[in-house]
Scaffold this motif. Structure first.
Motif, PDB file in Angstrom:
ATOM      1  N   ASP A 166     -93.281  54.936 -17.524  1.00  0.00           N
ATOM      2  CA  ASP A 166     -92.260  55.842 -17.000  1.00  0.00           C
ATOM      3  C   ASP A 166     -92.860  56.628 -15.843  1.00  0.00           C
ATOM      4  O   ASP A 166     -93.993  57.130 -15.938  1.00  0.00           O
ATOM      5  CB  ASP A 166     -91.765  56.789 -18.098  1.00  0.00           C
ATOM      6  CG  ASP A 166     -90.477  57.496 -17.708  1.00  0.00           C
ATOM      7  OD1 ASP A 166     -89.730  56.965 -16.855  1.00  0.00           O
ATOM      8  OD2 ASP A 166     -90.202  58.579 -18.256  1.00  0.00           O
ATOM      9  N   ASN A 167     -92.126  56.704 -14.742  1.00  0.00           N
ATOM     10  CA  ASN A 167     -92.540  57.478 -13.572  1.00  0.00           C
ATOM     11  C   ASN A 167     -93.943  57.129 -13.081  1.00  0.00           C
ATOM     12  O   ASN A 167     -94.706  57.999 -12.646  1.00  0.00           O
ATOM     13  CB  ASN A 167     -92.454  58.987 -13.864  1.00  0.00           C
ATOM     14  CG  ASN A 167     -91.027  59.451 -14.038  1.00  0.00           C
ATOM     15  OD1 ASN A 167     -90.120  59.007 -13.322  1.00  0.00           O
ATOM     16  ND2 ASN A 167     -90.801  60.338 -14.993  1.00  0.00           N
ATOM     17  N   GLY A 168     -94.285  55.830 -13.167  1.00  0.00           N
ATOM     18  CA  GLY A 168     -95.541  55.379 -12.605  1.00  0.00           C
ATOM     19  C   GLY A 168     -96.746  55.513 -13.510  1.00  0.00           C
ATOM     20  O   GLY A 168     -97.865  55.194 -13.109  1.00  0.00           O
ATOM     21  N   TYR A 169     -96.544  55.980 -14.741  1.00  0.00           N
ATOM     22  CA  TYR A 169     -97.631  56.134 -15.701  1.00  0.00           C
ATOM     23  C   TYR A 169     -97.407  55.235 -16.911  1.00  0.00           C
ATOM     24  O   TYR A 169     -96.262  54.940 -17.267  1.00  0.00           O
ATOM     25  CB  TYR A 169     -97.729  57.578 -16.200  1.00  0.00           C
ATOM     26  CG  TYR A 169     -98.177  58.582 -15.180  1.00  0.00           C
ATOM     27  CD1 TYR A 169     -99.520  58.931 -15.049  1.00  0.00           C
ATOM     28  CD2 TYR A 169     -97.252  59.207 -14.334  1.00  0.00           C
ATOM     29  CE1 TYR A 169     -99.934  59.867 -14.116  1.00  0.00           C
ATOM     30  CE2 TYR A 169     -97.656  60.150 -13.401  1.00  0.00           C
ATOM     31  CZ  TYR A 169     -99.004  60.473 -13.297  1.00  0.00           C
ATOM     32  OH  TYR A 169     -99.407  61.403 -12.361  1.00  0.00           O
ATOM     33  N   LEU A 186     -94.531  44.663 -20.664  1.00  0.00           N
ATOM     34  CA  LEU A 186     -94.337  45.947 -19.997  1.00  0.00           C
ATOM     35  C   LEU A 186     -92.872  46.323 -20.114  1.00  0.00           C
ATOM     36  O   LEU A 186     -92.005  45.564 -19.681  1.00  0.00           O
ATOM     37  CB  LEU A 186     -94.732  45.865 -18.519  1.00  0.00           C
ATOM     38  CG  LEU A 186     -96.129  45.341 -18.179  1.00  0.00           C
ATOM     39  CD1 LEU A 186     -96.324  45.334 -16.665  1.00  0.00           C
ATOM     40  CD2 LEU A 186     -97.201  46.188 -18.844  1.00  0.00           C
ATOM     41  N   ILE A 187     -92.600  47.470 -20.716  1.00  0.00           N
ATOM     42  CA  ILE A 187     -91.220  47.932 -20.858  1.00  0.00           C
ATOM     43  C   ILE A 187     -91.092  49.323 -20.252  1.00  0.00           C
ATOM     44  O   ILE A 187     -92.090  50.009 -20.014  1.00  0.00           O
ATOM     45  CB  ILE A 187     -90.761  47.945 -22.335  1.00  0.00           C
ATOM     46  CG1 ILE A 187     -91.528  49.009 -23.138  1.00  0.00           C
ATOM     47  CG2 ILE A 187     -90.942  46.565 -22.966  1.00  0.00           C
ATOM     48  CD1 ILE A 187     -90.954  49.264 -24.529  1.00  0.00           C
ATOM     49  N   GLY A 188     -89.846  49.734 -20.027  1.00  0.00           N
ATOM     50  CA  GLY A 188     -89.586  51.059 -19.480  1.00  0.00           C
ATOM     51  C   GLY A 188     -88.353  51.043 -18.620  1.00  0.00           C
ATOM     52  O   GLY A 188     -87.809  49.979 -18.293  1.00  0.00           O
ATOM     53  N   PRO A 189     -87.860  52.220 -18.238  1.00  0.00           N
ATOM     54  CA  PRO A 189     -86.643  52.292 -17.434  1.00  0.00           C
ATOM     55  C   PRO A 189     -86.836  51.713 -16.041  1.00  0.00           C
ATOM     56  O   PRO A 189     -87.968  51.549 -15.572  1.00  0.00           O
ATOM     57  CB  PRO A 189     -86.352  53.802 -17.371  1.00  0.00           C
ATOM     58  CG  PRO A 189     -87.679  54.455 -17.606  1.00  0.00           C
ATOM     59  CD  PRO A 189     -88.422  53.554 -18.543  1.00  0.00           C
ATOM     60  N   SER A 190     -85.736  51.392 -15.384  1.00  0.00           N
ATOM     61  CA  SER A 190     -85.801  50.918 -14.002  1.00  0.00           C
ATOM     62  C   SER A 190     -86.479  51.974 -13.136  1.00  0.00           C
ATOM     63  O   SER A 190     -86.246  53.170 -13.294  1.00  0.00           O
ATOM     64  CB  SER A 190     -84.390  50.639 -13.481  1.00  0.00           C
ATOM     65  OG  SER A 190     -83.784  49.606 -14.224  1.00  0.00           O
ATOM     66  N   LYS A 229     -89.489  57.138 -27.507  1.00  0.00           N
ATOM     67  CA  LYS A 229     -88.417  57.220 -28.499  1.00  0.00           C
ATOM     68  C   LYS A 229     -87.056  57.327 -27.812  1.00  0.00           C
ATOM     69  O   LYS A 229     -86.090  56.665 -28.201  1.00  0.00           O
ATOM     70  CB  LYS A 229     -88.634  58.417 -29.426  1.00  0.00           C
ATOM     71  CG  LYS A 229     -89.850  58.304 -30.323  1.00  0.00           C
ATOM     72  CD  LYS A 229     -90.043  59.578 -31.143  1.00  0.00           C
ATOM     73  CE  LYS A 229     -91.290  59.508 -32.008  1.00  0.00           C
ATOM     74  NZ  LYS A 229     -91.522  60.772 -32.754  1.00  0.00           N
ATOM     75  N   GLN A 230     -86.973  58.158 -26.779  1.00  0.00           N
ATOM     76  CA  GLN A 230     -85.705  58.348 -26.051  1.00  0.00           C
ATOM     77  C   GLN A 230     -85.254  57.042 -25.392  1.00  0.00           C
ATOM     78  O   GLN A 230     -84.076  56.680 -25.437  1.00  0.00           O
ATOM     79  CB  GLN A 230     -85.863  59.439 -24.995  1.00  0.00           C
ATOM     80  CG  GLN A 230     -86.033  60.832 -25.564  1.00  0.00           C
ATOM     81  CD  GLN A 230     -86.368  61.858 -24.487  1.00  0.00           C
ATOM     82  OE1 GLN A 230     -86.892  61.516 -23.414  1.00  0.00           O
ATOM     83  NE2 GLN A 230     -86.075  63.118 -24.760  1.00  0.00           N
ATOM     84  N   PHE A 231     -86.186  56.340 -24.786  1.00  0.00           N
ATOM     85  CA  PHE A 231     -85.861  55.087 -24.105  1.00  0.00           C
ATOM     86  C   PHE A 231     -85.335  54.048 -25.089  1.00  0.00           C
ATOM     87  O   PHE A 231     -84.317  53.408 -24.853  1.00  0.00           O
ATOM     88  CB  PHE A 231     -87.105  54.569 -23.371  1.00  0.00           C
ATOM     89  CG  PHE A 231     -86.941  53.181 -22.787  1.00  0.00           C
ATOM     90  CD1 PHE A 231     -86.192  52.988 -21.639  1.00  0.00           C
ATOM     91  CD2 PHE A 231     -87.544  52.081 -23.399  1.00  0.00           C
ATOM     92  CE1 PHE A 231     -86.040  51.706 -21.098  1.00  0.00           C
ATOM     93  CE2 PHE A 231     -87.399  50.823 -22.862  1.00  0.00           C
ATOM     94  CZ  PHE A 231     -86.650  50.631 -21.709  1.00  0.00           C
ATOM     95  N   PRO A 276     -92.570  54.474 -32.365  1.00  0.00           N
ATOM     96  CA  PRO A 276     -93.221  55.057 -31.183  1.00  0.00           C
ATOM     97  C   PRO A 276     -93.680  56.490 -31.446  1.00  0.00           C
ATOM     98  O   PRO A 276     -93.033  57.232 -32.182  1.00  0.00           O
ATOM     99  CB  PRO A 276     -92.121  55.004 -30.116  1.00  0.00           C
ATOM    100  CG  PRO A 276     -90.837  54.979 -30.891  1.00  0.00           C
ATOM    101  CD  PRO A 276     -91.136  54.215 -32.136  1.00  0.00           C
ATOM    102  N   LYS A 277     -94.802  56.836 -30.821  1.00  0.00           N
ATOM    103  CA  LYS A 277     -95.365  58.179 -31.010  1.00  0.00           C
ATOM    104  C   LYS A 277     -94.878  59.171 -29.961  1.00  0.00           C
ATOM    105  O   LYS A 277     -94.721  60.362 -30.234  1.00  0.00           O
ATOM    106  CB  LYS A 277     -96.903  58.110 -30.976  1.00  0.00           C
ATOM    107  CG  LYS A 277     -97.522  57.283 -32.095  1.00  0.00           C
ATOM    108  CD  LYS A 277     -99.043  57.269 -31.966  1.00  0.00           C
ATOM    109  CE  LYS A 277     -99.708  56.537 -33.135  1.00  0.00           C
ATOM    110  NZ  LYS A 277     -99.377  55.094 -33.131  1.00  0.00           N
ATOM    111  N   GLU A 278     -94.641  58.677 -28.750  1.00  0.00           N
ATOM    112  CA  GLU A 278     -94.293  59.571 -27.642  1.00  0.00           C
ATOM    113  C   GLU A 278     -92.786  59.819 -27.562  1.00  0.00           C
ATOM    114  O   GLU A 278     -91.987  58.888 -27.748  1.00  0.00           O
ATOM    115  CB  GLU A 278     -94.790  58.987 -26.310  1.00  0.00           C
ATOM    116  CG  GLU A 278     -96.292  58.791 -26.239  1.00  0.00           C
ATOM    117  CD  GLU A 278     -97.054  60.100 -26.316  1.00  0.00           C
ATOM    118  OE1 GLU A 278     -96.528  61.119 -25.802  1.00  0.00           O
ATOM    119  OE2 GLU A 278     -98.163  60.112 -26.879  1.00  0.00           O
TER     120      GLU A 278
END
Length: 248
Positions: A215-218, A32-36, A238-240, A232-234
């Motif tokens: 991101d943001n709970g999703y 699981l990856i993503g911003p804090s 890509k930004q992250f 990445p497709k989204e």
């Protein structure tokens, strides 16, 4: 092995997980990856019922718990937890117990096995994670990496079908990170089913079968690790990943 459907978690009026659906096959490693603040740790804690979801279902092995207005019973919670072992950012070792005493504590209490039998099993696990020579030391005599390896052995002592890791290297000095990651990589090669929250993208590339970006709970994007991390497709994914590349 794991199936999560329509999972939702709120803290008062704040929704931290929404419409979470994913599955993990036996022997699979999912990162699981993503911003804090994206909900990764909350999702992991829901899998072990350290946080109780508001809605949805969680199935691990042959046990399913449905979350609605009625809270799950203690029996249901214990049954679901019995399938998984959790390793935290902080090591959560008992400071007044030696390493070997720490790792036999749970099975001694829960499984009612004989102490000598558990000590033998525990020493074999400590050998596996490179901690046998430290078995009689107390946690304050260990480095952070050694404490985390002891915590991994403690979780394995319950013979879990699934291992859950919450950023297992985030509390470690950079030079100690590798020794912990090597242990987790070894478990992956042995076919241990794992769900890992991590900010270590190179580690995720090496070890993960699949990656979920949150991101943001999703869950924004999921797929094979090489696809999500390399192509990445989204837009948000890509930004992250670009932001991580820019800061390395």
């Amino acid at each position: 092995m794991i199936k999560v459907e329509a999972l939702k978690k709120q803290f008062d009026d704040l929704t931290v997980l929404e419409s979470i659906d994913f599955s993990v096959k036996k022997g699979e490693v999912v990162c699981l990856i993503g911003p804090s603040g994206s909900g990764k740790t909350t999702l992991l804690r829901c899998l072990n019922l350290l946080e109780i979801p508001n809605n949805g279902t969680i199935s691990i092995s042959n046990k399913t718990v449905v979350f609605d207005k009625k809270a799950p019973t203690k029996k249901e919670m214990l049954a679901l937890r019995s399938f998984s072992g959790m390793v935290f950012q902080g090591f959560h070792l008992f400071p007044h117990k030696t390493v070997i005493e720490n790792i036999i504590e749970a099975p001694l209490t829960v499984k009612k096995k004989k102490k000598l039998e558990l000590i033998n099993e525990g020493e074999q696990l400590l050998e596996k994670v490179g901690m046998f020579e430290h078995r009689n030391k107390y946690p304050d005599a260990l480095s952070g990496g050694q404490q985390q390896r002891a915590a991994i052995a403690r979780a394995l002592m319950m013979e879990p079908e699934v291992m859950l890791f919450d950023e297992p290297t985030s509390a470690l000095d950079p030079q100690l990170v590798r020794e912990v990651l090597k242990v987790i990589e070894k478990l992956a090669k042995e076919g241990q089913t794992m769900v890992i929250v991590t900010h270590e993208m190179n580690f995720a590339r090496r070890i993960a079968d699949r990656v979920l970006f949150m991101d943001n709970g999703y869950i924004i994007e999921e797929g094979p690790a090489n696809e999500v991390l390399e192509q990445p497709k989204e837009k948000r994914t890509k930004q992250f990943l670009q932001l991580l590349d820019d800061t390395e």
